[in-house]
Design a protein around this motif. Structure first.
Motif, PDB file in Angstrom:
ATOM      1  N   ASN A 161      32.166  47.397  45.727  1.00  0.00           N
ATOM      2  CA  ASN A 161      32.579  46.436  46.746  1.00  0.00           C
ATOM      3  C   ASN A 161      32.590  45.017  46.184  1.00  0.00           C
TER       4      ASN A 161
ATOM      5  N   GLY B 233      35.788  44.350  44.538  1.00  0.00           N
ATOM      6  CA  GLY B 233      36.829  44.045  45.524  1.00  0.00           C
ATOM      7  C   GLY B 233      36.704  42.644  46.083  1.00  0.00           C
ATOM      8  N   ILE B 234      35.478  42.166  46.267  1.00  0.00           N
ATOM      9  CA  ILE B 234      35.256  40.807  46.775  1.00  0.00           C
ATOM     10  C   ILE B 234      35.766  39.790  45.755  1.00  0.00           C
TER      11      ILE B 234
ATOM     12  N   GLN C 212      37.966  40.269  43.437  1.00  0.00           N
ATOM     13  CA  GLN C 212      39.423  40.403  43.372  1.00  0.00           C
ATOM     14  C   GLN C 212      40.070  39.611  44.510  1.00  0.00           C
ATOM     15  N   ALA C 213      39.543  39.749  45.732  1.00  0.00           N
ATOM     16  CA  ALA C 213      40.090  39.029  46.879  1.00  0.00           C
ATOM     17  C   ALA C 213      39.914  37.518  46.718  1.00  0.00           C
ATOM     18  N   LYS C 214      38.775  37.077  46.196  1.00  0.00           N
ATOM     19  CA  LYS C 214      38.537  35.640  45.997  1.00  0.00           C
ATOM     20  C   LYS C 214      39.514  35.063  44.971  1.00  0.00           C
TER      21      LYS C 214
ATOM     22  N   VAL D 172      42.523  36.210  44.237  1.00  0.00           N
ATOM     23  CA  VAL D 172      43.836  36.162  44.889  1.00  0.00           C
ATOM     24  C   VAL D 172      43.913  34.955  45.834  1.00  0.00           C
ATOM     25  N   ALA D 173      42.872  34.730  46.639  1.00  0.00           N
ATOM     26  CA  ALA D 173      42.866  33.615  47.586  1.00  0.00           C
ATOM     27  C   ALA D 173      42.944  32.271  46.866  1.00  0.00           C
TER      28      ALA D 173
ATOM     29  N   SER E  36      48.139  42.144  42.816  1.00  0.00           N
ATOM     30  CA  SER E  36      46.892  42.882  42.624  1.00  0.00           C
ATOM     31  C   SER E  36      47.257  44.265  42.128  1.00  0.00           C
TER      32      SER E  36
ATOM     33  N   VAL F 111      44.132  41.594  38.846  1.00  0.00           N
ATOM     34  CA  VAL F 111      44.966  40.551  39.442  1.00  0.00           C
ATOM     35  C   VAL F 111      45.859  40.007  38.347  1.00  0.00           C
TER      36      VAL F 111
END
Length: 161
Positions: free
Chosen positions: A37, A40-41, A43-45, A47-48, A61, A76
């Motif tokens: 997890n 994934g966090i 990765q999302a950060k 991207v943001a 992604s 990413v």
């Protein structure tokens, strides 16, 4: 042993919902890596932050790239408009986007990341970023380490969870 093309792997319904990153090695064998997890966090950060800092280009992604050692999938990637004009619709890409980012997972080794870095550079990447398990990001160009990204001004060297 049955060999599958990348398109067949992507379309196979039995592989679609696996909680693993799927890549291939140089012999076409499927290689799977479990992601946490935290992975994934991060990765999302990433991207943001890329979305916030860049007004142009495309953020991808799970970006698949055909390399001399099989298909590798960057967690990413950032691609310029020119890259996308030349590569839209391809899967995997024959060349690497300008920035390829990997996030270390418990199943990754530094040696594996060094190999992926060199494979992305061999396919045209301009920068390789590696995010470690604590959120520290290392930036590289093909000649060695960078203090910060030369492409994305202001991208931080550390992410918080």
């Amino acid at each position: 042993m049955v060999k599958m093309s990348w398109a067949e792997i992507c379309q196979d319904p039995t592989l679609r919902d696996l909680p693993y990153k799927i890549q291939t090695d140089k012999w076409g064998n499927i290689v799977m890596s479990p992601a946490t997890n935290e992975h994934g966090i991060y990765q999302a950060k990433i991207v943001a932050l890329l979305s916030k800092l860049m007004n142009e280009g495309t953020i991808i992604s799970e970006c698949s790239v055909q390399t001399s050692e099989g298909i590798k999938v960057a967690d990413v990637a950032w691609a310029s408009e020119k890259f996308m004009q030349n590569n839209r619709g391809k899967s995997p890409f024959d060349e690497a986007p300008e920035i390829c980012v990997e996030i270390l997972s418990p199943s990754n080794t530094k040696m594996e990341m060094e190999e992926k870095k060199e494979l992305y550079f061999a396919r045209g990447a301009k920068e390789f970023w590696m995010c470690d398990k604590k959120g520290s990001i290392s930036f590289y160009k093909n000649t060695g380490p960078l203090e910060h990204s030369n492409i994305i001004e202001g991208f931080p060297g550390t992410l918080s969870v």
